[in-house]
Design a protein around this motif. Structure first.
Motif, PDB file in Angstrom:
ATOM      1  N   ASP A 108       2.055   4.426   1.433  1.00 14.16           N
ATOM      2  CA  ASP A 108       2.381   4.900   2.800  1.00 14.16           C
ATOM      3  C   ASP A 108       3.322   3.918   3.508  1.00 14.16           C
ATOM      4  OD1 ASP A 108       0.800   2.946   4.116  1.00 14.16           O
ATOM      5  OD2 ASP A 108      -0.519   4.379   5.094  1.00 14.16           O
ATOM      6  N   ASP A 109       3.226   2.605   3.161  1.00 16.56           N
ATOM      7  CA  ASP A 109       4.134   1.629   3.786  1.00 16.56           C
ATOM      8  C   ASP A 109       5.586   1.904   3.408  1.00 16.56           C
ATOM      9  OD1 ASP A 109       2.152   0.114   5.105  1.00 16.56           O
ATOM     10  OD2 ASP A 109       1.688  -0.952   3.257  1.00 16.56           O
TER      11      ASP A 109
ATOM     12  N   TYR B 148       7.907  -6.894   3.491  1.00 17.62           N
ATOM     13  CA  TYR B 148       7.481  -7.130   4.880  1.00 17.62           C
ATOM     14  C   TYR B 148       7.957  -8.501   5.354  1.00 17.62           C
ATOM     15  CZ  TYR B 148       3.963  -3.976   2.847  1.00 17.62           C
ATOM     16  OH  TYR B 148       3.325  -2.970   2.156  1.00 17.62           O
TER      17      TYR B 148
ATOM     18  N   TYR C 182       2.096  -6.784  10.766  1.00 18.92           N
ATOM     19  CA  TYR C 182       1.046  -6.906  11.797  1.00 18.92           C
ATOM     20  C   TYR C 182      -0.166  -7.690  11.310  1.00 18.92           C
ATOM     21  CZ  TYR C 182      -0.712  -2.887   9.180  1.00 18.92           C
ATOM     22  OH  TYR C 182      -1.140  -2.058   8.169  1.00 18.92           O
TER      23      TYR C 182
ATOM     24  N   HIS D 111      -0.236  -7.343   3.046  1.00 16.84           N
ATOM     25  CA  HIS D 111       1.202  -7.346   3.396  1.00 16.84           C
ATOM     26  C   HIS D 111       1.756  -8.771   3.349  1.00 16.84           C
ATOM     27  CE1 HIS D 111       1.151  -3.383   6.001  1.00 16.84           C
ATOM     28  NE2 HIS D 111       0.479  -3.249   4.867  1.00 16.84           N
TER      29      HIS D 111
ATOM     30  N   HIS E 276       0.832  -1.218   0.000  1.00 14.88           N
ATOM     31  CA  HIS E 276       0.000   0.000   0.000  1.00 14.88           C
ATOM     32  C   HIS E 276       0.859   1.258   0.000  1.00 14.88           C
ATOM     33  CE1 HIS E 276      -2.287  -2.939   2.690  1.00 14.88           C
ATOM     34  NE2 HIS E 276      -2.962  -2.923   1.562  1.00 14.88           N
TER      35      HIS E 276
HETATM   36 ZN   LIG Z   1      -0.096  -1.397   4.265  1.00 16.37          ZN
END
Ligand SMILES: [Zn+2]
Length: 251
Positions: free
Chosen positions: A14-15, A111, A117, A122, A12
């Motif tokens: 912003d990640d 990730y 999380y 992700h 996404h």
């Molecule tokens: Zn994300």
């Protein structure tokens, strides 16, 4: 060999700033090449425009490569495309393999196996990056997608336990601590001090204006005391997996 080349694979917009912005800015500031593959949100959407601004702030030399799938929870992210998690995995691996063979990164950053999380997009991006890094090295698989290229190391961004301990009381007061993620120090391979880049990283996060307006977690983070924000943004933690003997160190 010269400066290693980075490829970041994120789910996404912003990640890229929040989780790996410091490593990216430090790498390009040192004269390294870095590219970003973004799995969700289509070109022309607001989040794509915001991402392009963030990537400029981080100093990346080229615009992001958009795979154009839909965000698991936001169908408007790519109205004509399937969800990232629902589309053909083989098609995705082939597409990312082609980018890897063309860009020839020494290091792929994504990730950890939990998607930091647990967000399904992700987790999917992690699996996709791992599968494509392996596939890219094959001289026989997807042979029309360019000549084989061996990625030397994978770096998996993770949230350390101590960081979640600091965040949990303000951001997730209603969730019992044991239900929140956090990687123990013993499972973290690389700690990158990016404290001198915290302001730039924050500017990258702030470029995602529509997400800050929508997301409670991001807005909550941005309303933490500045000193705490800087402390959290000033460190990035990674697990490292070498795909060739010796692997590849960061700059
Ligand atoms: Zn994300």
């Amino acid at each position: 060999m010269g400066t290693p080349r980075l490829l970041l694979v994120h789910a996404h917009p912003d990640d890229e700033s929040l989780w790996t912005g410091g490593l990216t800015a430090r790498h390009v500031d040192s004269g390294g090449e870095a590219d970003l593959v973004m799995c969700t949100w289509a070109e022309g959407t607001i989040r794509h425009r915001e991402l392009t601004d963030a990537v400029d702030i981080l100093g990346m030399p080229r615009p992001p490569i958009m795979l154009g799938y839909a965000d698991d929870r936001r169908p408007e992210s790519a109205p004509d495309a399937p969800r990232l998690c629902a589309a053909s995995f083989d098609d995705q691996v082939r597409a990312l393999t082609e980018h890897i063979r063309e860009l020839q990164p020494d290091i792929v950053v994504t990730y950890d196996a939990l998607g930091i999380y647990g967000h399904p997009d992700h987790i999917h991006a992690h699996r996709l990056a791992c599968a494509a890094a392996d596939a890219a090295a094959s001289t026989t698989l997807y042979h029309r997608a360019g000549p084989a290229w061996r990625v030397r190391s994978l770096y998996f961004a993770t949230i350390p336990e101590w960081m979640m301990d600091l965040l949990a009381p303000s951001l997730f007061p209603e969730i019992p601590r044991e239900q929140l993620p956090g990687t123990p120090d013993s499972e973290i391979d690389v700690v990158v001090d990016v404290s001198d880049l915290a302001a730039r990283k924050k500017a990258g996060v702030v470029a995602h204006r529509s997400e800050i307006a929508r997301s409670r977690a991001i807005a909550g983070f941005m309303s933490l005391p500045e000193e705490l924000q800087d402390r959290l943004l000033g460190v990035e933690c990674y697990q490292r997996r070498d795909l060739v003997p010796g692997g590849c160190d960061l700059i």
